[in-house]
Design an enzyme around this catalytic site. Structure first.
Site, PDB file in Angstrom:
ATOM      1  N   SER A  10       4.785  19.115 -72.287  1.00  0.00           N
ATOM      2  CA  SER A  10       4.291  18.229 -73.341  1.00  0.00           C
ATOM      3  C   SER A  10       5.369  17.208 -73.700  1.00  0.00           C
ATOM      4  O   SER A  10       5.829  16.475 -72.824  1.00  0.00           O
ATOM      5  CB  SER A  10       3.857  19.061 -74.549  1.00  0.00           C
ATOM      6  OG  SER A  10       3.129  18.277 -75.481  1.00  0.00           O
ATOM      7  N   GLU A  15      -6.810  19.848 -71.199  1.00  0.00           N
ATOM      8  CA  GLU A  15      -5.730  19.648 -72.171  1.00  0.00           C
ATOM      9  C   GLU A  15      -6.250  19.519 -73.594  1.00  0.00           C
ATOM     10  O   GLU A  15      -5.744  20.123 -74.538  1.00  0.00           O
ATOM     11  CB  GLU A  15      -4.928  18.392 -71.813  1.00  0.00           C
ATOM     12  CG  GLU A  15      -4.283  18.392 -70.440  1.00  0.00           C
ATOM     13  CD  GLU A  15      -2.910  19.013 -70.424  1.00  0.00           C
ATOM     14  OE1 GLU A  15      -2.500  19.606 -71.441  1.00  0.00           O
ATOM     15  OE2 GLU A  15      -2.239  18.919 -69.377  1.00  0.00           O
ATOM     16  N   HIS A  21      -4.056  22.540 -73.304  1.00  0.00           N
ATOM     17  CA  HIS A  21      -2.651  22.174 -73.407  1.00  0.00           C
ATOM     18  C   HIS A  21      -1.829  23.404 -73.823  1.00  0.00           C
ATOM     19  O   HIS A  21      -2.223  24.129 -74.742  1.00  0.00           O
ATOM     20  CB  HIS A  21      -2.520  21.076 -74.461  1.00  0.00           C
ATOM     21  CG  HIS A  21      -1.226  20.348 -74.465  1.00  0.00           C
ATOM     22  ND1 HIS A  21      -0.776  19.625 -73.386  1.00  0.00           N
ATOM     23  CD2 HIS A  21      -0.269  20.213 -75.430  1.00  0.00           C
ATOM     24  CE1 HIS A  21       0.381  19.067 -73.683  1.00  0.00           C
ATOM     25  NE2 HIS A  21       0.724  19.425 -74.908  1.00  0.00           N
TER      26      HIS A  21
END
Length: 378
Positions: A166, A274, A321
């Site tokens: 990330s 995600e 995610h």
């Protein structure tokens, strides 16, 4: 294989007062401390899932938080080294979150390093009178610490792999075009990150908005007088920039972004769902496209790239995610991951962590994760 752990080793001086908005300063050699150490100031963030394994338990007060943690097999002085940069939207997270326990890497012959860097306004707000991307400068300082000291912990300073997820993956991608990073690592992994940066004009909008909230000029001197508590609370609720979920990020001029990247081995990937982490259906298409585009922008810069798609959908929010992280760290047994609000839920395929973790170790050891083209993990 026996594993030794060294925690909270300072790699730079404590960023206090006006120094919060300065480049990281060297620190005299100092031993670490057992147990959890302080973290960068972070806001309280709420998600539908329990993300405490990924983000930690929140702000642990203390000034000396520019530190590294090291897990090592200490078998010899020539082990490959992996340095992990955590995510959290440039606003939260810590390298000492439970999920990032490096025992599995050390067990498999890799020295694993995690780190803290400045977050929020001290780390990433673009301010006149302050160096840009101070959080990135922190990561560079940590990598220099690794270069100088990791042999003392059994690692080979010439075999360093940087990896991050990330915001951490975006920092890794920025390192690839940062001249000062040359020679500090041999290979890199960007997980759900890619080349994803802000322009100076975009960053200035956030700086102006935050200065207005605080009622101060948009300068480093003015912000240096504001306590951390006010900086953290004032950032809450500021909108992201365009499709980005965070108002902060790495700021690069176009000339920096198109600079030739460092010639390193590269592994890049994203998760297929995600946006499910954020539970914002109206923005899901834009969020997913943002991650894909950032990935492709990075991939296009290299002639040879190893790619992956993470597509295991067995958790409460599917292949969302952060869902790949427990498998990469081979740390799926954490109880908080397996509850009804856990990232993975109770039914976890026993082989997936072996496959992903093993690929990351092979990549750090040989420069090849074990496939060509794109690998799908499911």
């Amino acid at each position: 294989m026996a594993v030794s752990v060294f925690r909270n080793i300072p790699y730079a001086a404590a960023p206090t007062g006006a120094a919060r908005f300065a480049a990281p300063a060297p620190v005299p050699g100092a031993p670490g401390a057992d147990g959890p150490g302080p973290t960068a100031p972070v806001p309280e963030r709420r998600f539908a899932l329990d993300l405490s394994p990924v983000l930690g338990q929140g702000w642990v007060r203390g000034e000396d938080y520019l530190t590294v943690n090291v897990w090592t097999p200490r078998a010899d002085g020539n082990a490959p080294v992996m340095v992990f940069v955590h995510g959290g939207g440039f606003l939260s997270g810590t390298g000492q979150a439970p999920l990032y326990d490096g025992t599995s890497f050390a067990r498999d012959g890799v020295v694993l390093v995690t780190l803290n860097y400045r977050l929020g306004a001290p780390g990433w707000l673009d301010l006149p009178g302050a160096p840009r991307n101070r959080g990135l400068l922190d990561v560079l300082a940590a990598l220099r610490w690794v270069r100088e000291h990791i042999a003392d912990y059994g690692g080979d300073p010439d075999r360093v792999t940087v990896f991050g997820q990330s915001a951490g993956g975006m920092i890794i991608s920025a390192l690839l075009v940062t001249p000062e990073a040359a020679g500090l690592f041999r290979s890199a992994i960007s997980q759900s990150g890619g080349l994803h940066t802000l322009t100076g004009a975009e960053a200035a909008k956030t700086t102006g908005a935050l200065a207005d909230r605080l009622g101060v000029p948009a300068t480093a001197d003015a912000f240096a007088a504001i306590p951390d508590e006010r900086l953290v609370s004032a950032l809450a609720g500021l909108p992201g920039v365009g499709p980005r979920l965070s108002p902060l990020g790495v700021v690069l001029d176009e000339s920096d972004e198109v600079a030739p990247p460092h010639p390193v081995d590269l592994l890049v990937g994203t998760n297929t769902q995600e946006s499910l982490l954020y539970q914002r259906p109206e923005h899901s298409a834009g969020i997913d496209a943002m991650f894909r585009d950032a990935r492709e922008r990075l991939v296009s810069r290299y002639d040879k790239v190893f790619s992956y798609d993470f597509d295991w959908r067995g958790g409460p929010f599917g292949a969302c995610h952060t869902a790949e992280l427990p498998f990469v760290f081979d740390n799926t047994a954490l109880p908080a991951l397996r509850t009804a609000k856990g990232l993975l839920g109770p039914d976890i395929p026993p082989s997936l962590a072996t496959e992903m973790h093993g690929a990351w170790v092979r990549f750090a050891t040989t420069g090849d994760p074990g496939w060509s083209g794109t690998r799908r993990f499911h």
